[in-house]
Motif scaffolding. Structure first.
Motif, PDB file in Angstrom:
ATOM      1  N   ARG A 175     -56.528  33.954 -65.176  1.00 48.96           N
ATOM      2  CA  ARG A 175     -57.746  33.444 -65.799  1.00 48.96           C
ATOM      3  C   ARG A 175     -58.792  34.540 -65.634  1.00 48.96           C
ATOM      4  O   ARG A 175     -59.220  34.825 -64.505  1.00 48.96           O
ATOM      5  CB  ARG A 175     -58.229  32.153 -65.134  1.00 48.96           C
ATOM      6  CG  ARG A 175     -57.193  31.051 -65.087  1.00 48.96           C
ATOM      7  CD  ARG A 175     -56.986  30.383 -66.437  1.00 48.96           C
ATOM      8  NE  ARG A 175     -56.096  29.233 -66.288  1.00 48.96           N
ATOM      9  CZ  ARG A 175     -54.785  29.289 -66.426  1.00 48.96           C
ATOM     10  NH1 ARG A 175     -54.198  30.439 -66.717  1.00 48.96           N
ATOM     11  NH2 ARG A 175     -54.051  28.206 -66.282  1.00 48.96           N
ATOM     12  N   ILE A 176     -59.198  35.151 -66.732  1.00 49.93           N
ATOM     13  CA  ILE A 176     -60.129  36.278 -66.685  1.00 49.93           C
ATOM     14  C   ILE A 176     -61.553  35.749 -66.844  1.00 49.93           C
ATOM     15  O   ILE A 176     -61.862  35.051 -67.814  1.00 49.93           O
ATOM     16  CB  ILE A 176     -59.819  37.299 -67.785  1.00 49.93           C
ATOM     17  CG1 ILE A 176     -58.323  37.671 -67.784  1.00 49.93           C
ATOM     18  CG2 ILE A 176     -60.693  38.524 -67.626  1.00 49.93           C
ATOM     19  CD1 ILE A 176     -57.835  38.290 -66.505  1.00 49.93           C
ATOM     20  N   ASN A 179     -68.089  36.840 -69.911  1.00 47.31           N
ATOM     21  CA  ASN A 179     -68.468  36.427 -71.260  1.00 47.31           C
ATOM     22  C   ASN A 179     -68.593  37.561 -72.267  1.00 47.31           C
ATOM     23  O   ASN A 179     -68.719  37.292 -73.458  1.00 47.31           O
ATOM     24  CB  ASN A 179     -69.805  35.664 -71.199  1.00 47.31           C
ATOM     25  CG  ASN A 179     -69.707  34.397 -70.367  1.00 47.31           C
ATOM     26  OD1 ASN A 179     -68.922  33.511 -70.668  1.00 47.31           O
ATOM     27  ND2 ASN A 179     -70.484  34.326 -69.296  1.00 47.31           N
ATOM     28  N   VAL A 183     -64.433  41.304 -72.070  1.00 55.10           N
ATOM     29  CA  VAL A 183     -63.803  40.328 -71.177  1.00 55.10           C
ATOM     30  C   VAL A 183     -62.992  39.321 -71.980  1.00 55.10           C
ATOM     31  O   VAL A 183     -61.864  38.972 -71.617  1.00 55.10           O
ATOM     32  CB  VAL A 183     -64.872  39.607 -70.340  1.00 55.10           C
ATOM     33  CG1 VAL A 183     -64.236  38.492 -69.514  1.00 55.10           C
ATOM     34  CG2 VAL A 183     -65.581  40.593 -69.429  1.00 55.10           C
ATOM     35  N   LEU A 184     -63.562  38.847 -73.085  1.00 56.49           N
ATOM     36  CA  LEU A 184     -62.846  37.872 -73.910  1.00 56.49           C
ATOM     37  C   LEU A 184     -61.566  38.486 -74.475  1.00 56.49           C
ATOM     38  O   LEU A 184     -60.529  37.817 -74.543  1.00 56.49           O
ATOM     39  CB  LEU A 184     -63.753  37.375 -75.029  1.00 56.49           C
ATOM     40  CG  LEU A 184     -65.039  36.661 -74.576  1.00 56.49           C
ATOM     41  CD1 LEU A 184     -65.850  36.213 -75.786  1.00 56.49           C
ATOM     42  CD2 LEU A 184     -64.736  35.489 -73.660  1.00 56.49           C
ATOM     43  N   ARG A 186     -59.860  40.809 -73.042  1.00 56.05           N
ATOM     44  CA  ARG A 186     -58.960  40.889 -71.881  1.00 56.05           C
ATOM     45  C   ARG A 186     -58.317  39.517 -71.630  1.00 56.05           C
ATOM     46  O   ARG A 186     -57.117  39.422 -71.325  1.00 56.05           O
ATOM     47  CB  ARG A 186     -59.776  41.338 -70.666  1.00 56.05           C
ATOM     48  CG  ARG A 186     -58.981  41.723 -69.441  1.00 56.05           C
ATOM     49  CD  ARG A 186     -59.926  42.261 -68.350  1.00 56.05           C
ATOM     50  NE  ARG A 186     -60.589  43.476 -68.783  1.00 56.05           N
ATOM     51  CZ  ARG A 186     -61.895  43.720 -68.632  1.00 56.05           C
ATOM     52  NH1 ARG A 186     -62.682  42.825 -68.060  1.00 56.05           N
ATOM     53  NH2 ARG A 186     -62.417  44.856 -69.050  1.00 56.05           N
ATOM     54  N   ALA A 187     -59.105  38.460 -71.770  1.00 54.81           N
ATOM     55  CA  ALA A 187     -58.584  37.105 -71.569  1.00 54.81           C
ATOM     56  C   ALA A 187     -57.516  36.771 -72.598  1.00 54.81           C
ATOM     57  O   ALA A 187     -56.501  36.139 -72.275  1.00 54.81           O
ATOM     58  CB  ALA A 187     -59.728  36.097 -71.641  1.00 54.81           C
ATOM     59  N   TRP A 193     -58.723  32.359 -69.824  1.00 54.51           N
ATOM     60  CA  TRP A 193     -60.150  32.658 -69.652  1.00 54.51           C
ATOM     61  C   TRP A 193     -60.756  31.672 -68.681  1.00 54.51           C
ATOM     62  O   TRP A 193     -60.427  30.483 -68.700  1.00 54.51           O
ATOM     63  CB  TRP A 193     -60.870  32.550 -70.999  1.00 54.51           C
ATOM     64  CG  TRP A 193     -62.345  32.845 -70.959  1.00 54.51           C
ATOM     65  CD1 TRP A 193     -62.934  33.986 -70.508  1.00 54.51           C
ATOM     66  CD2 TRP A 193     -63.424  31.996 -71.386  1.00 54.51           C
ATOM     67  NE1 TRP A 193     -64.308  33.910 -70.626  1.00 54.51           N
ATOM     68  CE2 TRP A 193     -64.639  32.698 -71.167  1.00 54.51           C
ATOM     69  CE3 TRP A 193     -63.467  30.714 -71.941  1.00 54.51           C
ATOM     70  CZ2 TRP A 193     -65.881  32.151 -71.479  1.00 54.51           C
ATOM     71  CZ3 TRP A 193     -64.704  30.172 -72.259  1.00 54.51           C
ATOM     72  CH2 TRP A 193     -65.898  30.882 -72.033  1.00 54.51           C
ATOM     73  N   GLY A 195     -64.461  30.291 -67.713  1.00 53.83           N
ATOM     74  CA  GLY A 195     -65.853  30.274 -68.130  1.00 53.83           C
ATOM     75  C   GLY A 195     -66.681  29.315 -67.310  1.00 53.83           C
ATOM     76  O   GLY A 195     -66.200  28.675 -66.379  1.00 53.83           O
ATOM     77  N   LEU A 213     -63.311  33.698 -78.764  1.00 53.79           N
ATOM     78  CA  LEU A 213     -61.936  33.806 -78.276  1.00 53.79           C
ATOM     79  C   LEU A 213     -60.945  33.571 -79.412  1.00 53.79           C
ATOM     80  O   LEU A 213     -59.949  34.313 -79.554  1.00 53.79           O
ATOM     81  CB  LEU A 213     -61.685  32.782 -77.165  1.00 53.79           C
ATOM     82  CG  LEU A 213     -62.124  33.137 -75.753  1.00 53.79           C
ATOM     83  CD1 LEU A 213     -61.968  31.930 -74.835  1.00 53.79           C
ATOM     84  CD2 LEU A 213     -61.337  34.314 -75.191  1.00 53.79           C
ATOM     85  N   VAL A 227     -58.062  27.829 -71.471  1.00 51.93           N
ATOM     86  CA  VAL A 227     -59.483  27.853 -71.120  1.00 51.93           C
ATOM     87  C   VAL A 227     -59.735  26.993 -69.881  1.00 51.93           C
ATOM     88  O   VAL A 227     -59.507  25.778 -69.894  1.00 51.93           O
ATOM     89  CB  VAL A 227     -60.350  27.353 -72.293  1.00 51.93           C
ATOM     90  CG1 VAL A 227     -61.813  27.234 -71.874  1.00 51.93           C
ATOM     91  CG2 VAL A 227     -60.215  28.299 -73.485  1.00 51.93           C
TER      92      VAL A 227
END
Length: 316
Positions: A175-176, A179, A183-184, A186-187, A193, A195, A213, A227
């Motif tokens: 879970r990366i 925001n 980063v998104l 990478r997720a 992800w 958040g 995303l 998510v």
């Protein structure tokens, strides 16, 4: 409804308290094995621990060690980090910790990770962690870590010393956190992800990130990542929840995360019905997994935990 548009049973995890304020006694930290057992017995899905070791006399437990204790006390629930600051750690050492946790837990680890957010603290300087270009460093680390965990022979830092770690285990789901667009992306690449969190606002504030995303996933031909969100809502029994919300709001204002006006709007849920409404609103915008926790200690914490568990049953 989850981010991929399908209906499913909501996944709700509980954050354990393993950090305190400077000057607080370490006795305020959770009894990790006992708390993890309570979470599992309540029918919830996971426990999560933060990674906030600052080196300024603030009581804080090391998260991977804590999860080993939780693993030994439970049989079913997942064990998550929220969020492991990977640049703080030598990659080969992280890999063997991951292998160990996967081995002793039966592959229940979920690795929430990111670039870290406390680079000015003494602990960062003491371990000589990088403070610049942490994004590219993290990208390289996340490409290498699965190979190390799988037992491949790898030179983890380009120093000319290849290693092969055993026992090989499956790489835990990632879970990366963050925001920014990078980063998104990478997720999306890594399938998960994380958040929400401090000062993030309510569920509607997540929509732009979720939309982005989806756009990135479509652009690169990959599925929407899972998510996970830490909702900005205080849950628990009356009294304990109100006190926790006020203390959290004051801290967020003092640290500059939100204004006093925004702090006054942080929601509070003090009944099962309010828990259902608060958490259901996040599921409705496309969140798959919620990481929260009951306010208070002792009996108040246990009553709040059962409130969350009953809320989950009603949301199912």
């Amino acid at each position: 409804m989850p981010a991929d548009g399908t209906a499913s049973t909501p996944h709700i995890g509980i954050t354990l308290s393993i950090i305190a304020e400077v000057g607080d006694d370490a006795s305020t930290l959770d009894n990790v094995p006992a708390a993890a057992r309570e979470v599992e017995q309540a029918g919830l899905d996971s426990v999560w621990v933060p990674d906030v070791i600052t080196g300024d006399s603030r009581p804080a437990l090391e998260p991977m060690t804590v999860l080993a204790a939780a693993a030994g006390a439970t049989n079913r629930i997942e064990l998550g980090t929220c969020i492991l600051a990977l640049p703080l750690r030598q990659l080969a050492w992280t890999a063997t910790q991951v292998q160990t946790l996967q081995y002793i837990s039966g592959n229940r680890l979920v690795l929430g990770t990111g670039i870290g957010g406390f680079t000015g603290e003494p602990f960062w300087r003491a371990v000589r962690a990088p403070t610049k270009r942490r994004g590219p460093w993290l990208d390289d680390a996340l490409d290498t870590l699965p190979r190390l965990v799988a037992g491949e022979k790898v030179d983890p830092d380009g120093a000319g010393v290849p290693i092969a770690l055993q026992p090989a285990t499956p790489m835990p789901p990632l879970r990366i956190a963050g925001n920014a667009d990078a980063v998104l992306a990478r997720a999306v690449r890594h399938g998960g992800w994380f958040g929400g969190g401090a000062g993030s606002g309510g569920p509607e504030t997540l929509r732009p990130g979720l939309d982005r995303l989806r756009e990135i996933a479509a652009e690169v031909g990959m599925p929407m990542p899972r998510v996970t969100v830490a909702p900005e809502v205080t849950l628990g029994v009356a009294g304990a929840a109100g006190k926790a919300r006020d203390e959290r709001a004051a801290g967020l204002v003092a640290e500059g995360f939100i204004t006093a006006e925004e702090a006054a709007r942080i929601p509070i849920a003090q009944s099962v019905g309010q828990v259902v409404d608060a958490l259901g609103a996040y599921l409705d915008v496309g969140v798959d997994e919620l990481v929260t926790g009951p306010a208070g200690e002792g009996a108040d914490w246990l009553r709040g935990l059962e409130m969350i568990a009953e809320g989950k049953r009603q949301l199912t």
